[in-house]
Design a protein around this motif. Structure first.
Motif, PDB file in Angstrom:
ATOM      1  N   LEU A 262      64.275  35.980  24.919  1.00 50.03           N
ATOM      2  CA  LEU A 262      65.045  37.204  24.692  1.00 50.03           C
ATOM      3  C   LEU A 262      64.120  38.413  24.613  1.00 50.03           C
ATOM      4  O   LEU A 262      64.414  39.474  25.171  1.00 50.03           O
ATOM      5  CB  LEU A 262      65.847  37.066  23.396  1.00 50.03           C
ATOM      6  N   MET A 263      62.990  38.239  23.935  1.00 48.25           N
ATOM      7  CA  MET A 263      62.028  39.349  23.851  1.00 48.25           C
ATOM      8  C   MET A 263      61.459  39.673  25.222  1.00 48.25           C
ATOM      9  O   MET A 263      61.275  40.847  25.579  1.00 48.25           O
ATOM     10  CB  MET A 263      60.897  38.994  22.882  1.00 48.25           C
ATOM     11  N   ALA A 264      61.160  38.636  26.018  1.00 48.85           N
ATOM     12  CA  ALA A 264      60.619  38.852  27.365  1.00 48.85           C
ATOM     13  C   ALA A 264      61.610  39.609  28.233  1.00 48.85           C
ATOM     14  O   ALA A 264      61.232  40.519  28.984  1.00 48.85           O
ATOM     15  CB  ALA A 264      60.260  37.513  28.007  1.00 48.85           C
ATOM     16  N   LEU A 265      62.891  39.252  28.134  1.00 40.30           N
ATOM     17  CA  LEU A 265      63.921  39.934  28.912  1.00 40.30           C
ATOM     18  C   LEU A 265      64.035  41.391  28.484  1.00 40.30           C
ATOM     19  O   LEU A 265      64.102  42.293  29.327  1.00 40.30           O
ATOM     20  CB  LEU A 265      65.261  39.225  28.733  1.00 40.30           C
ATOM     21  N   GLY A 266      64.030  41.615  27.185  1.00 37.14           N
ATOM     22  CA  GLY A 266      64.109  42.983  26.687  1.00 37.14           C
ATOM     23  C   GLY A 266      62.919  43.820  27.130  1.00 37.14           C
ATOM     24  O   GLY A 266      63.074  44.984  27.517  1.00 37.14           O
ATOM     25  N   ALA A 267      61.739  43.216  27.098  1.00 36.23           N
ATOM     26  CA  ALA A 267      60.528  43.934  27.524  1.00 36.23           C
ATOM     27  C   ALA A 267      60.608  44.295  29.004  1.00 36.23           C
ATOM     28  O   ALA A 267      60.213  45.397  29.414  1.00 36.23           O
ATOM     29  CB  ALA A 267      59.295  43.088  27.243  1.00 36.23           C
ATOM     30  N   GLN A 268      61.123  43.367  29.815  1.00 39.58           N
ATOM     31  CA  GLN A 268      61.247  43.624  31.246  1.00 39.58           C
ATOM     32  C   GLN A 268      62.235  44.750  31.517  1.00 39.58           C
ATOM     33  O   GLN A 268      61.979  45.625  32.356  1.00 39.58           O
ATOM     34  CB  GLN A 268      61.683  42.354  31.965  1.00 39.58           C
ATOM     35  N   LEU A 269      63.366  44.746  30.803  1.00 39.67           N
ATOM     36  CA  LEU A 269      64.376  45.790  30.985  1.00 39.67           C
ATOM     37  C   LEU A 269      63.852  47.165  30.571  1.00 39.67           C
ATOM     38  O   LEU A 269      64.252  48.186  31.146  1.00 39.67           O
ATOM     39  CB  LEU A 269      65.629  45.446  30.183  1.00 39.67           C
ATOM     40  N   LEU A 270      62.956  47.164  29.594  1.00 37.33           N
ATOM     41  CA  LEU A 270      62.387  48.425  29.113  1.00 37.33           C
ATOM     42  C   LEU A 270      61.132  48.836  29.865  1.00 37.33           C
ATOM     43  O   LEU A 270      60.517  49.850  29.544  1.00 37.33           O
ATOM     44  CB  LEU A 270      62.066  48.306  27.619  1.00 37.33           C
ATOM     45  N   GLY A 271      60.758  48.050  30.875  1.00 41.14           N
ATOM     46  CA  GLY A 271      59.539  48.353  31.622  1.00 41.14           C
ATOM     47  C   GLY A 271      58.275  48.068  30.844  1.00 41.14           C
ATOM     48  O   GLY A 271      57.225  48.670  31.105  1.00 41.14           O
ATOM     49  N   LYS A 273      56.885  44.857  30.411  1.00 40.15           N
ATOM     50  CA  LYS A 273      56.531  43.465  30.661  1.00 40.15           C
ATOM     51  C   LYS A 273      55.065  43.193  30.368  1.00 40.15           C
ATOM     52  O   LYS A 273      54.715  42.168  29.768  1.00 40.15           O
ATOM     53  CB  LYS A 273      56.852  43.099  32.113  1.00 40.15           C
ATOM     54  N   ASN A 274      54.184  44.105  30.796  1.00 37.34           N
ATOM     55  CA  ASN A 274      52.746  43.916  30.557  1.00 37.34           C
ATOM     56  C   ASN A 274      52.424  43.910  29.068  1.00 37.34           C
ATOM     57  O   ASN A 274      51.577  43.134  28.605  1.00 37.34           O
ATOM     58  CB  ASN A 274      51.944  45.002  31.267  1.00 37.34           C
ATOM     59  N   LEU A 275      53.113  44.771  28.313  1.00 33.88           N
ATOM     60  CA  LEU A 275      52.880  44.826  26.874  1.00 33.88           C
ATOM     61  C   LEU A 275      53.293  43.510  26.222  1.00 33.88           C
ATOM     62  O   LEU A 275      52.579  42.990  25.353  1.00 33.88           O
ATOM     63  CB  LEU A 275      53.658  45.984  26.257  1.00 33.88           C
ATOM     64  N   TYR A 276      54.417  42.953  26.653  1.00 36.91           N
ATOM     65  CA  TYR A 276      54.865  41.671  26.108  1.00 36.91           C
ATOM     66  C   TYR A 276      53.833  40.578  26.400  1.00 36.91           C
ATOM     67  O   TYR A 276      53.494  39.779  25.523  1.00 36.91           O
ATOM     68  CB  TYR A 276      56.218  41.279  26.708  1.00 36.91           C
ATOM     69  N   THR A 277      53.320  40.551  27.629  1.00 37.34           N
ATOM     70  CA  THR A 277      52.324  39.545  28.002  1.00 37.34           C
ATOM     71  C   THR A 277      51.062  39.684  27.164  1.00 37.34           C
ATOM     72  O   THR A 277      50.494  38.694  26.684  1.00 37.34           O
ATOM     73  CB  THR A 277      51.972  39.664  29.490  1.00 37.34           C
ATOM     74  N   GLN A 278      50.629  40.931  26.956  1.00 41.79           N
ATOM     75  CA  GLN A 278      49.406  41.169  26.199  1.00 41.79           C
ATOM     76  C   GLN A 278      49.549  40.755  24.739  1.00 41.79           C
ATOM     77  O   GLN A 278      48.582  40.309  24.113  1.00 41.79           O
ATOM     78  CB  GLN A 278      49.029  42.653  26.301  1.00 41.79           C
ATOM     79  N   LEU A 279      50.742  40.884  24.184  1.00 38.05           N
ATOM     80  CA  LEU A 279      50.943  40.548  22.778  1.00 38.05           C
ATOM     81  C   LEU A 279      51.329  39.087  22.576  1.00 38.05           C
ATOM     82  O   LEU A 279      50.831  38.424  21.667  1.00 38.05           O
ATOM     83  CB  LEU A 279      52.029  41.445  22.168  1.00 38.05           C
ATOM     84  N   CYS A 280      52.225  38.587  23.432  1.00 36.89           N
ATOM     85  CA  CYS A 280      52.836  37.281  23.194  1.00 36.89           C
ATOM     86  C   CYS A 280      52.307  36.172  24.093  1.00 36.89           C
ATOM     87  O   CYS A 280      52.553  34.989  23.837  1.00 36.89           O
ATOM     88  CB  CYS A 280      54.354  37.383  23.340  1.00 36.89           C
ATOM     89  N   GLY A 281      51.608  36.532  25.166  1.00 36.27           N
ATOM     90  CA  GLY A 281      51.011  35.524  26.026  1.00 36.27           C
ATOM     91  C   GLY A 281      49.696  35.021  25.465  1.00 36.27           C
ATOM     92  O   GLY A 281      49.190  35.520  24.457  1.00 36.27           O
ATOM     93  N   SER A 282      49.135  34.027  26.112  1.00 38.07           N
ATOM     94  CA  SER A 282      47.840  33.484  25.688  1.00 38.07           C
ATOM     95  C   SER A 282      46.721  33.988  26.582  1.00 38.07           C
ATOM     96  O   SER A 282      46.898  34.142  27.803  1.00 38.07           O
ATOM     97  CB  SER A 282      47.856  31.947  25.730  1.00 38.07           C
TER      98      SER A 282
END
Length: 321
Positions: A262-271, A273-282
């Motif tokens: 859900l967070m990934a989808l929200g991040a993508q909709l808000l443009g 996506k890179n920020l989500y990857t940097q925070l939540c990815g490994s």
């Protein structure tokens, strides 16, 4: 030994200059774009103007034995350039090459280039990045660092000037810029955060640890001609990081178990996506080489450094407010 530190007014540059100035046998020269008002007349700072292929480094390089090249165009949150890739190239590639070429002419012994782990990639899945992995830069900034690395290697081989490349992951402290500053502000707010379901592993490096490693690479004979990944002693998850920052601030961090999808989808909709990857990815780094070849150990643990960052952040904002 005389050492030139470029980007001396920056986040890492200031800390490195302070560290090197404490050594009895090192004379430090700091290169900055323009002298701050309080530093006019200082013999330890040299203004070089904008950095690019035509920058004149002659005054800064006078009598220098080792260069630590930190100055760079880094991640730009609000990009204004019409051609970002070219803007990164102008500073990070052309600027680095001009400095190295003029360093050759000045009789330099060693050039320490601070690159980025982004040269290898933007995320990992189970296997940490090693120095022997093929490059896979994921953004304009990382592309420019990769191009600079390759060009500097060629110049080093033809000139005999020793090149040391250091690729740090995220560098943090209480006054860090970028995403780490955002995390500090979120924790300081004391509101519940939606990261309770995040399961990731991030390699980072405390500012104190990075500065210590750079100082070692200035001197160590075995560092010549090598590329190093550097990180703290332990990797941490985003929830662990937030909890440790909160402990340093004296706050109990509440993490809500929001589904990561859900967070990934929200991040993508808000443009974002890179920020989500940097925070939540490994993103994990194998720093074995720095320890085995140079015998380096991080002076401070990730746990203590993160708590100290939280503590210092809270203290500085109390004083400021």
């Amino acid at each position: 030994m005389k050492v030139l530190v470029t980007g001396a007014g920056g986040f890492v540059g200031q800390a490195l200059c302070t560290r090197l100035e404490s050594a009895d046998d090192i004379e430090v020269v700091g290169a900055v774009r323009a002298l701050p008002a309080q530093a006019e007349g200082s013999s330890s700072l040299v203004a070089v103007g904008d950095i690019g292929g035509h920058t004149d480094w002659s005054q800064a390089l006078s009598g220098v034995n080792v260069v630590v090249h930190l100055a760079a165009r880094a991640h730009v949150l609000n990009e204004q350039s019409k051609d970002p890739r070219e803007a990164f190239r102008r500073v990070n590639v052309e600027g680095a090459l001009a400095l190295f070429q003029q360093s050759i002419d000045a009789g330099l012994k060693r050039f320490v280039f601070i690159s980025s782990i982004g040269v290898v990639g933007g995320s990992t899945e189970g296997k940490p990045f090693t120095e022997s992995m093929p490059s896979a830069p994921h953004a304009d900034y990382a592309h420019s660092k990769y191009e600079a690395e390759e060009a500097l290697k060629a110049l080093s081989q033809s000139s005999g000037v020793e090149l040391v490349i250091i690729r740090p992951p995220l560098v943090y402290a209480a006054h860090a810029p970028g995403n780490f500053a955002r995390l500090l502000k979120l924790v300081a707010l004391g509101v519940p955060l939606p990261f309770g379901s995040v399961i990731n592993q991030r390699s980072m490096v405390a500012l104190e640890n990075l500065v210590d490693f750079i100082a070692l690479c200035i001197r160590h004979p075995a560092a010549a001609g090598e590329t190093f990944h550097v990180s703290d002693d332990d990797d941490v998850s985003l929830p662990q990081m937030l909890k440790l920052l909160g402990r340093g601030m004296g706050r109990n961090v509440i993490l809500l178990p929001v589904p990561t999808g859900l967070m990934a989808l929200g991040a993508q909709l808000l443009g974002k996506k890179n920020l989500y990857t940097q925070l939540c990815g490994s993103l994990q780094v194998d720093a074995t080489k720095s320890r085995s070849l140079l015998g380096w150990q991080p002076p401070v643990s990730a746990e203590l450094a993160l708590m100290q960052a939280g503590k210092n952040f809270r203290r500085s904002h109390k004083q400021g407010g």
